[in-house]
Design an enzyme around this catalytic site. Structure first.
Site, PDB file in Angstrom:
ATOM      1  N   ASN A   1       1.035  -1.212  -0.007  1.00  0.00           N
ATOM      2  CA  ASN A   1      -0.048  -0.089   0.021  1.00  0.00           C
ATOM      3  C   ASN A   1       0.718   1.398   0.001  1.00  0.00           C
ATOM      4  OD1 ASN A   1      -0.232   1.791   2.823  1.00  0.00           O
ATOM      5  ND2 ASN A   1       0.446  -0.511   3.324  1.00  0.00           N
TER       6      ASN A   1
ATOM      7  N   CYS B   1       5.676   3.854   9.274  1.00  0.00           N
ATOM      8  CA  CYS B   1       5.174   4.087   7.956  1.00  0.00           C
ATOM      9  C   CYS B   1       6.375   4.427   6.972  1.00  0.00           C
ATOM     10  CB  CYS B   1       4.029   5.057   7.903  1.00  0.00           C
ATOM     11  SG  CYS B   1       3.300   5.245   6.497  1.00  0.00           S
TER      12      CYS B   1
ATOM     13  N   CYS C   1      17.491 -32.422  -5.672  1.00  0.00           N
ATOM     14  CA  CYS C   1      18.835 -32.985  -5.150  1.00  0.00           C
ATOM     15  C   CYS C   1      19.974 -33.108  -6.096  1.00  0.00           C
ATOM     16  CB  CYS C   1      18.412 -34.504  -4.343  1.00  0.00           C
ATOM     17  SG  CYS C   1      19.943 -34.636  -3.297  1.00  0.00           S
TER      18      CYS C   1
ATOM     19  N   CYS D   1      23.571 -37.979   2.413  1.00  0.00           N
ATOM     20  CA  CYS D   1      22.596 -37.078   2.538  1.00  0.00           C
ATOM     21  C   CYS D   1      22.996 -36.210   3.531  1.00  0.00           C
ATOM     22  CB  CYS D   1      21.227 -37.609   2.844  1.00  0.00           C
ATOM     23  SG  CYS D   1      19.733 -36.513   3.431  1.00  0.00           S
TER      24      CYS D   1
ATOM     25  N   CYS E   1      14.394 -31.913  -0.666  1.00  0.00           N
ATOM     26  CA  CYS E   1      13.678 -32.992  -1.134  1.00  0.00           C
ATOM     27  C   CYS E   1      12.231 -32.842  -0.254  1.00  0.00           C
ATOM     28  CB  CYS E   1      14.194 -34.333  -1.241  1.00  0.00           C
ATOM     29  SG  CYS E   1      14.963 -35.031   0.348  1.00  0.00           S
TER      30      CYS E   1
HETATM   31  C1  LIG Z   1      -3.486  -0.052   3.863  1.00  0.00           C
HETATM   32  C2  LIG Z   1      -2.597  -0.048   5.037  1.00  0.00           C
HETATM   33  C3  LIG Z   1      -2.471   1.064   5.833  1.00  0.00           C
HETATM   34  C4  LIG Z   1      -1.705   1.130   7.037  1.00  0.00           C
HETATM   35  N1  LIG Z   1      -1.741   2.069   7.480  1.00  0.00           N
HETATM   36  C5  LIG Z   1      -0.993   1.974   8.919  1.00  0.00           C
HETATM   37  C6  LIG Z   1      -1.183   3.159   9.656  1.00  0.00           C
HETATM   38  O1  LIG Z   1      -1.518   4.280   9.515  1.00  0.00           O
HETATM   39  N2  LIG Z   1      -0.352   3.128  10.714  1.00  0.00           N
HETATM   40  C7  LIG Z   1       0.311   2.069  11.284  1.00  0.00           C
HETATM   41  O2  LIG Z   1       1.062   2.033  12.328  1.00  0.00           O
HETATM   42  N3  LIG Z   1       0.592   0.900  10.352  1.00  0.00           N
HETATM   43  C8  LIG Z   1      -0.142   1.100   9.294  1.00  0.00           C
HETATM   44  N4  LIG Z   1      -0.258   0.042   8.512  1.00  0.00           N
HETATM   45  C9  LIG Z   1       0.331  -1.246   8.957  1.00  0.00           C
HETATM   46  C10 LIG Z   1      -0.255  -2.173   9.510  1.00  0.00           C
HETATM   47  O3  LIG Z   1      -0.545  -1.866  10.715  1.00  0.00           O
HETATM   48  C11 LIG Z   1       0.515  -3.376   9.751  1.00  0.00           C
HETATM   49  O4  LIG Z   1       1.601  -3.198  10.609  1.00  0.00           O
HETATM   50  C12 LIG Z   1       0.919  -4.172   8.612  1.00  0.00           C
HETATM   51  O5  LIG Z   1       0.150  -4.243   7.800  1.00  0.00           O
HETATM   52  C13 LIG Z   1       1.529  -5.784   8.965  1.00  0.00           C
HETATM   53  O6  LIG Z   1       0.655  -6.511   9.203  1.00  0.00           O
HETATM   54  P1  LIG Z   1      -0.573  -7.542   8.293  1.00  0.00           P
HETATM   55  O7  LIG Z   1       0.782  -8.386   7.586  1.00  0.00           O
HETATM   56  O8  LIG Z   1      -1.336  -8.266   9.074  1.00  0.00           O
HETATM   57  O9  LIG Z   1      -0.968  -6.690   7.020  1.00  0.00           O
HETATM   58  C14 LIG Z   1      -0.972  -0.384   7.320  1.00  0.00           C
HETATM   59  C15 LIG Z   1      -1.197  -1.034   6.459  1.00  0.00           C
HETATM   60  C16 LIG Z   1      -1.916  -1.365   5.328  1.00  0.00           C
HETATM   61  C17 LIG Z   1      -2.085  -2.341   4.317  1.00  0.00           C
HETATM   62  S1  SF4 Z   2       6.243 -37.694  -4.490  1.00  0.00           S
HETATM   63 FE1  SF4 Z   2       7.754 -37.098  -3.142  1.00  0.00          FE
HETATM   64  S2  SF4 Z   2       9.191 -38.670  -2.633  1.00  0.00           S
HETATM   65 FE2  SF4 Z   2       7.867 -39.382  -4.418  1.00  0.00          FE
HETATM   66  S3  SF4 Z   2       9.308 -38.699  -6.306  1.00  0.00           S
HETATM   67 FE3  SF4 Z   2       7.883 -36.954  -5.767  1.00  0.00          FE
HETATM   68  S4  SF4 Z   2       9.142 -35.707  -4.691  1.00  0.00           S
HETATM   69 FE4  SF4 Z   2      10.053 -37.553  -4.698  1.00  0.00          FE
END
Ligand SMILES: Cc1cc2nc3c(=O)[nH]c(=O)nc-3n(C[C@H](O)[C@H](O)[C@H](O)COP(=O)(O)O)c2cc1C
Ligand code: SF4
Ligand SMILES: Cc1cc2nc3c(=O)[nH]c(=O)nc-3n(C[C@H](O)[C@H](O)[C@H](O)COP(=O)(O)OP(=O)(O)OC[C@H]3O[C@@H](n4cnc5c(N)ncnc54)[C@H](O)[C@@H]3O)c2cc1C
Ligand code: SF4
Ligand code: SF4
Lengths: 71, 421, 455
Positions: B73, B135, B352, B379, B385
């Site tokens: 964002n 931010c 591998c 291994c 794998c």
């Molecule tokens: C659209 C948007 C706006 C945000 N605005 C703020 C804000 O105003 N203040 C803030 O501290 N964090 C802001 N954040 C960050 C979020 O609070 C949060 O730290 C971050 O998205 C990670 O959490 P998540 O992975 O659950 O989204 C914003 C995030 C998004 C996506």
């Molecule tokens: S199913 Fe898993 S163990 Fe079997 S050939 Fe594919 S990657 Fe290897």
């Protein structure tokens, strides 16, 4: 030769020196791996120094484990 | 029924699920709907000098046909005058006295500006304050948000100014757009913060339109970087929470944010040291009702584990989060293929063979039927794998009991140090 | 469940009666659950007669909250495990899924089964009876309607007693719907769920025979009639008493009680009628080793009451259909066994009062089908005698009820399920019986609430 076989060879070398009563006196690590110096005997004059180069990660791990817990 | 109530630095709420400061908490109408749906708290959309937003504002990443794997964002803080927000905060608090309402704040890094907004907001009656130092766009260009959140001295100083007048608990919301978040978290602690929350959004550009060569989203043919959030950022956020939780200098509660979409995500954050969680994208994707399963799922999980209160879950995984140098080098897992379950897609083999350690052989049995087998001695137990395998249970990573005792890198180095002359 | 496919008939008869669909694997369930859009004001909910909060229970599968998922389903539908298997989902929830317009609808039935299968493996009951309110209710009949009413009433604190004439509870779920679609363990589990709430189920007790209707009325404050329907009525043609003539319901019931016998192996079978029962009887006959099974129906495919998926299922099993064909006589051999079915060709005339075109026989069109078994599946008779013993108004054996409260002409007697189905009202389905059971419980509760308000 597979990595594992190389490791087994290096491990056998390490084990055999320890079995024969050798001790580690120096370890040196650089871009080419780990170099371990083994010696026998107590007295400086009798000392025979052998150096092995450890290429595999497993062996470089193994030598340290040996030093920590086994000898 | 487990007890889901939390107490985060003195802020109490009926459950650990809060809406993060963002569009879902824009107005009293929305926050009241959210509380009706079951949310335990809400961090109001950041208050400050009302801004002007652009259209468009959002974009999202679909991953292989799944919508909103990540969300981006370029929206700023509230665009409504402070009085309007305060009136609605007051009305909402009156209707929902037991729910947590936290006011998110952002003003210029000046002492008198902070003093003014803190007093006005606290006068109306909130349960706590959250300082938005996160931010990453727009506000940052004006010296606020992430711009001040990236400078430890500014974090400390502004927190200190707020604490000079604040009567309610102060949460400092950190930006992830920084190399080491524990540095700014410590700065918040030094400034007197009562808690930290993380993460705000991560700098991002969602995409480029291959026909028009416009950015996604674009505003009249031009774009600016935005903030990334949603499921894709969860591992980044979880690490930041864990790093702060295990740092002895950051001895204040953490409110976990970032990619939390369901009760399982929330439980992970709580185990990794968060006292509660905040959610934005998941609510924007599905509406407020998702909290019902969050509450129900967490409750069933606690019951099943025999844990009486969610507060008893907080930080239980933190001791397990450590430095690489403290990991046991002699611990060994190897891949094992269950040929009855395997569907012979050969994806494990090629992953591998091409990109790991060439230890899955494609073989044929006596009847000419193809099967795969791991050469366990070769291994390295990397997990690749089993990660690419499409079928549950076709590859197990099995622990090989070691004859050698545990040894970490740090132990190895200190042991061989005496031989390095 | 509607997406089962027939056509895999084994010479091992026991295998033929094992549940056809094996249920989703975990990965299938998770994949499908994550496909659901979690619609707001979702049309699938509206299309489910019991209004299960479908997106909610599916979301809970997606988040591994299976307990919550099962509770969401069973809260709304006490026989949700049976419904997951026997609901005509194309006509109901899945038919309304918005993804019909985009990709393909969510397999709601399969997901519902996945969650309820999980619940069936748990020891802890999902529901607790409400605090006793000291009021007693008698329910006559332990089919889905009776069980559903009993579950709801005990959650509200009523003391419930069910009277059931059969040896085991469950109604047509237990004895009527073929076991390769609805195994008996599922029904038994649903009955157990109701019993663990403190509901007493008196089996082997026929009301009107083992206990009089007066006793019931005197001993209980409210009575719910949930007796379903009865036997298949007579065709009224010559030869119905011959050896080799079966009542479809009895015929299916036998396979749900005893191990399959070899009496149908190699036989040629005619099933008369084209409703759900006819399909179940025909596919059962196939599974018992019949060499040829024909469904004989006097109208056409357009008028049959069986669902499209049932028709497809029967076709896959190899069942043949003879449209516009009405039986006129069952032909006998010297041993009084069925030796053929004489039929007349029909044609469809102007629509009658019910809006359906009336079938009329074509003159001199008699033919004899070469069959040695005839199964009658032309609907079910009504429990008119019992209904009258309770003094209830009825229309041709269908109990008259208030469409909202399910109250009969007697103030304290309510009715729900198949016994109020017919004469153009509703559809005889397990899920609608379950919904009516819930509504009756609510209506009864309301009558007591009203009383206490007045008092
Ligand atoms: C659209 C948007 C706006 C945000 N605005 C703020 C804000 O105003 N203040 C803030 O501290 N964090 C802001 N954040 C960050 C979020 O609070 C949060 O730290 C971050 O998205 C990670 O959490 P998540 O992975 O659950 O989204 C914003 C995030 C998004 C996506
Ligand atoms: S199913 Fe898993 S163990 Fe079997 S050939 Fe594919 S990657 Fe290897
Ligand atoms: C062969 C067949 C296949 C069907 N397939 C489907 C399907 O796939 N999907 C679907 O949704 N529906 C199906 N149905 C319809 C469904 O079974 C009924 O609509 C549903 O069972 C009605 O429930 P109920 O509780 O009203 O009656 P029932 O299930 O008929 O139960 C009534 C109970 O009352 C008892 N009873 C009757 N008289 C007395 C008495 N005097 N004293 C005590 N007890 C008494 C009976 O023994 C019985 O147990 C099918 C029906 C049949 C016959
Ligand atoms: S979500 Fe609502 S405000 Fe946003 S573009 Fe759609 S209709 Fe407009
Ligand atoms: S309509 Fe379909 S997609 Fe929408 S909630 Fe119902 S099952 Fe899910």
């Amino acid at each position: 030769m597979s990595e594992y076989e190389t490791f087994m060879e290096e491990k056998n070398k390490i084990d055999s020196y320890f079995d024969k009563g050798y001790q580690v006196i120096s370890i040196f690590e650089n871009l080419s791996g780990t170099f371990v110096d083994f010696v026998t005997g107590e007295e400086a004059i009798e000392r025979e120094v052998v150096q092995i180069q450890l290429l595999t990660a497993e062996a470089r791990k193994y030598i340290a484990t040996k030093l920590l817990f086994v000898s | 029924m487990a007890d889901l109530q939390i107490n985060l630095a003195g802020i109490k709420s009926p459950n650990p699920f809060w809406l993060a400061s963002a569009p879902p908490t824009n107005s009293g109408y929305q926050v009241q709907r959210a509380f009706e749906a079951g949310w335990g708290g809400a961090v109001w959309k950041t208050l400050g000098d009302p801004i002007i937003n652009t259209t468009a504002r959002f974009a999202a990443a679909s991953f292989n046909g799944k919508k909103v794997a990540g969300f981006n964002n370029i929206e700023l803080i509230t665009d409504r005058p402070l009085e309007v927000n305060l009136k609605e905060i007051y009305e909402t608090k009156k209707r929902f006295p037991n729910h947590a309402i936290i006011a998110s704040l952002m003003v210029e890094p000046k002492q008198e500006k902070w003093h003014e907004i803190v007093k006005r907001v606290e006068d109306i009656g909130v349960d706590g304050l959250e300082l938005n130092f996160g931010c990453p766009h727009g506000m940052a260009e004006r010296g606020m948000g992430a711009a001040s959140g990236q400078v430890p001295e500014l974090v400390e100083k502004q927190t200190y100014w707020v604490k000079e007048v604040a009567k309610t608990p102060v949460i400092v919301k950190l930006t992830p757009n920084i190399t080491d978040i524990t540095v700014t978290a410590e700065a918040a602690v030094c400034g007197g913060a009562d808690a930290v929350s993380m993460i705000n959004t991560i700098n991002s550009l969602m995409g480029v339109d291959l026909d028009s060569w416009n950015t996604v989203p674009h505003v009249a043919g031009k774009g600016a970087h935005g903030g990334y959030c949603g499921p894709a950022v969860k591992p980044i956020a979880l690490n930041m929470v864990g790093e702060c939780a295990r740092n002895p200098l950051i001895d204040i509660p953490i409110s976990g944010i970032g990619g939390i979409s369901n009760w399982k995500d929330a439980a992970e954050f709580i185990l990794m040291g968060a006292t509660g969680v905040q959610v934005c994208t998941a609510a924007m994707h599905h509406g407020f009702s998702i909290v019902e399963d969050m509450i129900d799922g967490l409750n069933n999980y606690l019951d099943e584990k025999g844990i009486a209160s969610v507060m008893d879950l907080v930080g239980k995984s933190v001791p397990k989060y450590s430095n690489w140098g403290d990991l046991d080098l002699n611990y060994k897992v190897v891949a094992r293929i269950n040929n009855d379950v395997c569907i012979n897609c050969n994806k494990c083999h090629i992953s591998c063979e091409d990109t790991s350690h060439q230890c899955i052989d494609m073989l044929k049995d006596a009847t000419g039927k193809s099967y795969l087998k791991v050469r366990e001695e070769d291994c390295v137990g990397c997990n690749l794998c089993s990660i690419v395998c499409p079928v549950d249970g076709a590859i197990d990573m099995v622990e090989i009991k070691q004859t050698l005792p545990s040894m970490t890198w740090n132990e190895r180095q200190s042991r061989i140090a005496s031989f390095m002359t | 469940m509607s997406t089962i496919t027939g056509g895999r008939i084994s010479s091992n008869l026991v295998e033929n009666f094992e549940e056809i669909h094996k249920g989703l694997t975990r990965s299938e369930a998770i994949e499908e659950a994550n496909r659901c859009l979690y619609c707001y004001d979702a049309p699938c909910i509206t299309a489910c007669p019991t209004s299960i909060q479908i997106p909610k229970f599916i979301k809970k599968i997606a988040t591994d909250n299976l307990k919550g998922s099962a509770k969401t389903i069973l809260e709304a539908n006490p026989v949700g495990a049976s419904c997951a298997r026997v609901c005509p989902t194309e006509e109901l929830c899945e038919g309304a899924c918005v993804l019909n317009h985009d990709t393909k609808p969510i397999s709601i039935g399969h997901l519902q089964r996945y969650a309820t299968d999980w619940a069936m493996k748990q020891k802890e009951p999902l529901f607790k009876a409400g605090d006793s309110n000291g009021k007693s209710v008698a329910i006559i009949g332990s089919g889905p309607a009776g069980l559903s009413a009993a579950r709801e009433l005990s959650l509200l604190g009523y003391q419930v007693t069910i009277f059931e004439s059969a040896e085991e509870a469950g109604g047509l779920d237990r004895y009527g719907i073929v076991s390769f679609r609805l195994p008996r363990e599922v029904v038994q589990w649903e009955v157990d769920q109701v019993e663990q709430l403190g509901v007493e189920i008196k089996t082997n007790t026929t009301v009107g025979v083992d206990i009089s209707t007066e006793e019931i009325i005197n001993q209980f404050e409210r009575v719910i009639l949930a007796v379903g329907m009865g036997q298949v009525p007579n065709l009224g043609i010559e030869g119905e008493g011959l050896k080799g003539v079966y009542d479809a319901i009895e015929f299916v019931k036998k396979t749900k009680v005893d191990a399959p016998t070899d009496e149908l192996i190699g036989k040629k079978v005619a099933v008369i009628g084209a409703g759900n029962t006819a399909i179940d009887a025909a596919t059962t006959a196939i599974r018992l080793g019949a060499s040829n099974v024909k469904i004989v129906y006097r109208r056409t495919k357009n008028e049959m009451s069986a669902y499209q998926f049932e028709y497809d299922f029967a076709k896959q099993d190899g069942v043949e259909f003879r449209w516009l064909t009405a039986p006129s006589k069952i032909v006998s051999n010297e041993q009084n066994e069925v030796a053929g079915l004489e039929c007349v060709k029909m044609t469809l005339d102007e629509p009658g009062l019910d809006g359906r075109q009336k079938p009329v026989p074509l003159e001199n069109s008699e033919t004899v089908l070469d069959v040695n078994v005839v199964i009658k599946a032309i609907g079910q008779s009504k429990h008119t005698k019992l209904i009258e013993a309770f003094g209830l108004n009825h229309t041709k054996g269908v109990v008259d009820v208030d469409s909202e409260t399910f109250q009969t002409s007697q103030e304290n007697i309510f009715a729900c399920g198949d016994c109020i189905f017919g004469n153009g009202q509703g559809e005889a389905m397990v899920v609608s019986a379950a919904q009516q059971g819930k509504e009756v419980a609510k209506a009864i509760h309301r009558t007591f609430m009203l009383q206490s308000e007045i008092a």
